[in-house]
Design a protein around this motif. Structure first.
Motif, PDB file in Angstrom:
ATOM      1  N   VAL A  71      -5.275  45.134 -34.003  1.00 20.23           N
ATOM      2  CA  VAL A  71      -5.288  43.721 -33.651  1.00 20.23           C
ATOM      3  C   VAL A  71      -4.194  43.477 -32.626  1.00 20.23           C
ATOM      4  O   VAL A  71      -3.139  44.103 -32.660  1.00 20.23           O
ATOM      5  CB  VAL A  71      -5.098  42.811 -34.883  1.00 20.23           C
ATOM      6  N   THR A  72      -4.474  42.583 -31.712  1.00 18.58           N
ATOM      7  CA  THR A  72      -3.480  42.243 -30.693  1.00 18.58           C
ATOM      8  C   THR A  72      -3.055  40.800 -30.877  1.00 18.58           C
ATOM      9  O   THR A  72      -3.870  39.941 -31.212  1.00 18.58           O
ATOM     10  CB  THR A  72      -4.038  42.449 -29.266  1.00 18.58           C
ATOM     11  N   LEU A  73      -1.797  40.573 -30.673  1.00 18.06           N
ATOM     12  CA  LEU A  73      -1.221  39.250 -30.885  1.00 18.06           C
ATOM     13  C   LEU A  73      -0.516  38.778 -29.623  1.00 18.06           C
ATOM     14  O   LEU A  73      -0.060  39.593 -28.821  1.00 18.06           O
ATOM     15  CB  LEU A  73      -0.204  39.298 -32.031  1.00 18.06           C
ATOM     16  N   SER A  74      -0.412  37.488 -29.501  1.00 16.73           N
ATOM     17  CA  SER A  74       0.312  36.910 -28.376  1.00 16.73           C
ATOM     18  C   SER A  74       1.684  36.433 -28.849  1.00 16.73           C
ATOM     19  O   SER A  74       1.780  35.775 -29.892  1.00 16.73           O
ATOM     20  CB  SER A  74      -0.461  35.726 -27.796  1.00 16.73           C
ATOM     21  N   PRO A  75       2.726  36.735 -28.114  1.00 20.49           N
ATOM     22  CA  PRO A  75       4.063  36.246 -28.501  1.00 20.49           C
ATOM     23  C   PRO A  75       4.286  34.777 -28.140  1.00 20.49           C
ATOM     24  O   PRO A  75       5.291  34.199 -28.517  1.00 20.49           O
ATOM     25  CB  PRO A  75       5.007  37.154 -27.710  1.00 20.49           C
ATOM     26  N   SER A  76       3.323  34.175 -27.451  1.00 21.50           N
ATOM     27  CA  SER A  76       3.479  32.808 -26.978  1.00 21.50           C
ATOM     28  C   SER A  76       3.219  31.799 -28.090  1.00 21.50           C
ATOM     29  O   SER A  76       2.293  31.948 -28.888  1.00 21.50           O
ATOM     30  CB  SER A  76       2.503  32.561 -25.824  1.00 21.50           C
ATOM     31  N   ASN A  77       4.033  30.769 -28.121  1.00 19.78           N
ATOM     32  CA  ASN A  77       3.824  29.668 -29.078  1.00 19.78           C
ATOM     33  C   ASN A  77       2.511  28.952 -28.816  1.00 19.78           C
ATOM     34  O   ASN A  77       1.935  28.344 -29.714  1.00 19.78           O
ATOM     35  CB  ASN A  77       4.977  28.665 -29.012  1.00 19.78           C
ATOM     36  N   LYS A  78       2.050  29.027 -27.591  1.00 17.08           N
ATOM     37  CA  LYS A  78       0.814  28.355 -27.205  1.00 17.08           C
ATOM     38  C   LYS A  78      -0.378  28.882 -28.015  1.00 17.08           C
ATOM     39  O   LYS A  78      -1.329  28.154 -28.298  1.00 17.08           O
ATOM     40  CB  LYS A  78       0.580  28.581 -25.714  1.00 17.08           C
ATOM     41  N   TYR A  79      -0.325  30.142 -28.422  1.00 17.55           N
ATOM     42  CA  TYR A  79      -1.443  30.775 -29.131  1.00 17.55           C
ATOM     43  C   TYR A  79      -1.115  31.074 -30.592  1.00 17.55           C
ATOM     44  O   TYR A  79      -1.669  31.998 -31.188  1.00 17.55           O
ATOM     45  CB  TYR A  79      -1.844  32.070 -28.412  1.00 17.55           C
ATOM     46  N   ILE A  80      -0.252  30.297 -31.181  1.00 15.65           N
ATOM     47  CA  ILE A  80       0.187  30.550 -32.557  1.00 15.65           C
ATOM     48  C   ILE A  80      -0.972  30.494 -33.554  1.00 15.65           C
ATOM     49  O   ILE A  80      -1.031  31.285 -34.488  1.00 15.65           O
ATOM     50  CB  ILE A  80       1.336  29.592 -32.973  1.00 15.65           C
ATOM     51  N   HIS A  81      -1.936  29.592 -33.344  1.00 12.02           N
ATOM     52  CA  HIS A  81      -3.065  29.475 -34.275  1.00 12.02           C
ATOM     53  C   HIS A  81      -3.931  30.734 -34.229  1.00 12.02           C
ATOM     54  O   HIS A  81      -4.367  31.233 -35.269  1.00 12.02           O
ATOM     55  CB  HIS A  81      -3.890  28.221 -33.974  1.00 12.02           C
ATOM     56  N   GLU A  82      -4.167  31.259 -33.026  1.00  8.43           N
ATOM     57  CA  GLU A  82      -4.943  32.486 -32.894  1.00  8.43           C
ATOM     58  C   GLU A  82      -4.198  33.665 -33.506  1.00  8.43           C
ATOM     59  O   GLU A  82      -4.786  34.535 -34.150  1.00  8.43           O
ATOM     60  CB  GLU A  82      -5.275  32.772 -31.422  1.00  8.43           C
ATOM     61  N   THR A  83      -2.884  33.694 -33.325  1.00  6.55           N
ATOM     62  CA  THR A  83      -2.067  34.771 -33.885  1.00  6.55           C
ATOM     63  C   THR A  83      -2.125  34.759 -35.405  1.00  6.55           C
ATOM     64  O   THR A  83      -2.323  35.798 -36.039  1.00  6.55           O
ATOM     65  CB  THR A  83      -0.611  34.647 -33.390  1.00  6.55           C
ATOM     66  N   ILE A  84      -1.981  33.587 -35.992  1.00  5.62           N
ATOM     67  CA  ILE A  84      -2.040  33.461 -37.447  1.00  5.62           C
ATOM     68  C   ILE A  84      -3.421  33.863 -37.953  1.00  5.62           C
ATOM     69  O   ILE A  84      -3.547  34.606 -38.932  1.00  5.62           O
ATOM     70  CB  ILE A  84      -1.665  32.036 -37.895  1.00  5.62           C
ATOM     71  N   SER A  85      -4.464  33.401 -37.292  1.00  6.58           N
ATOM     72  CA  SER A  85      -5.833  33.747 -37.678  1.00  6.58           C
ATOM     73  C   SER A  85      -6.061  35.256 -37.599  1.00  6.58           C
ATOM     74  O   SER A  85      -6.668  35.861 -38.489  1.00  6.58           O
ATOM     75  CB  SER A  85      -6.818  33.010 -36.775  1.00  6.58           C
ATOM     76  N   THR A  86      -5.558  35.871 -36.548  1.00  6.95           N
ATOM     77  CA  THR A  86      -5.705  37.317 -36.376  1.00  6.95           C
ATOM     78  C   THR A  86      -4.965  38.071 -37.478  1.00  6.95           C
ATOM     79  O   THR A  86      -5.477  39.041 -38.037  1.00  6.95           O
ATOM     80  CB  THR A  86      -5.175  37.745 -34.987  1.00  6.95           C
ATOM     81  N   LEU A  87      -3.765  37.618 -37.811  1.00  7.51           N
ATOM     82  CA  LEU A  87      -3.001  38.269 -38.879  1.00  7.51           C
ATOM     83  C   LEU A  87      -3.675  38.100 -40.235  1.00  7.51           C
ATOM     84  O   LEU A  87      -3.669  39.022 -41.061  1.00  7.51           O
ATOM     85  CB  LEU A  87      -1.572  37.716 -38.916  1.00  7.51           C
ATOM     86  N   GLN A  88      -4.283  36.954 -40.469  1.00 12.02           N
ATOM     87  CA  GLN A  88      -5.015  36.743 -41.721  1.00 12.02           C
ATOM     88  C   GLN A  88      -6.215  37.676 -41.802  1.00 12.02           C
ATOM     89  O   GLN A  88      -6.502  38.257 -42.851  1.00 12.02           O
ATOM     90  CB  GLN A  88      -5.452  35.281 -41.847  1.00 12.02           C
ATOM     91  N   PHE A  89      -6.927  37.839 -40.679  1.00 13.53           N
ATOM     92  CA  PHE A  89      -8.061  38.765 -40.648  1.00 13.53           C
ATOM     93  C   PHE A  89      -7.586  40.189 -40.922  1.00 13.53           C
ATOM     94  O   PHE A  89      -8.179  40.910 -41.716  1.00 13.53           O
ATOM     95  CB  PHE A  89      -8.779  38.705 -39.300  1.00 13.53           C
ATOM     96  N   ALA A  90      -6.507  40.594 -40.264  1.00 11.28           N
ATOM     97  CA  ALA A  90      -5.980  41.948 -40.446  1.00 11.28           C
ATOM     98  C   ALA A  90      -5.565  42.168 -41.896  1.00 11.28           C
ATOM     99  O   ALA A  90      -5.811  43.246 -42.461  1.00 11.28           O
ATOM    100  CB  ALA A  90      -4.801  42.188 -39.514  1.00 11.28           C
TER     101      ALA A  90
END
Length: 135
Positions: A71-90
């Motif tokens: 899984v790839t994550l963005s360090p940007s605060n702008k994409y925090i919702h996508e990052t959280i969703s990706t981590l939940q999926f992982a």
């Protein structure tokens, strides 16, 4: 400039369709992962047919294989919702545990192949004996 705006609009619409398709596939993958977590041994349905992606990955995520998700994550605060969703999926994907089963069909075929190879060796020996008797 009108033509350019039309091309930009078409390109934009194609991107929207592509992103929508990707999101549907990823959602279907998430549904399969969730269903695998809820599986009981007597009866379960895993919705592999909900997307092309899950059909392609069916043997990998629900079969006798080891699967690696990156899984790839963005360090940007702008994409925090996508990052959280990706981590939940992982996190959900990491919890899936499949009990591998021995493929009995493979074992039967392997025994049959071994038998045929023995037969071939015996026939080669017989041919060599016959050829040596002819000379």
């Amino acid at each position: 400039t009108v033509r350019r705006k039309e091309v930009e609009l078409i390109t934009s619409n194609n991107k929207i369709k592509e992103f929508t398709s990707i999101n549907k596939s990823l959602s279907a993958l998430g549904n399969c992962i969730s269903a695998l977590l809820k599986t009981n041994k007597t009866h379960s349905h895993i919705p592999y047919r909900d997307s092309k992606l899950t059909r392609l990955l069916q043997d990998s995520i629900g079969g006798n294989t080891k699967t690696l998700f990156i899984v790839t994550l963005s360090p940007s605060n702008k994409y925090i919702h996508e990052t959280i969703s990706t981590l939940q999926f992982a996190d959900r994907a990491m919890k899936v545990r499949i009990q591998p089963t021995i493929n009995n069909e493979y074992e039967k075929e392997k025994k049959l192949i071994d038998k045929y190879q023995d037969d071939i060796t015996k026939l080669k020996d017989i041919i060599m004996i016959l050829l040596s008797n002819i000379s």
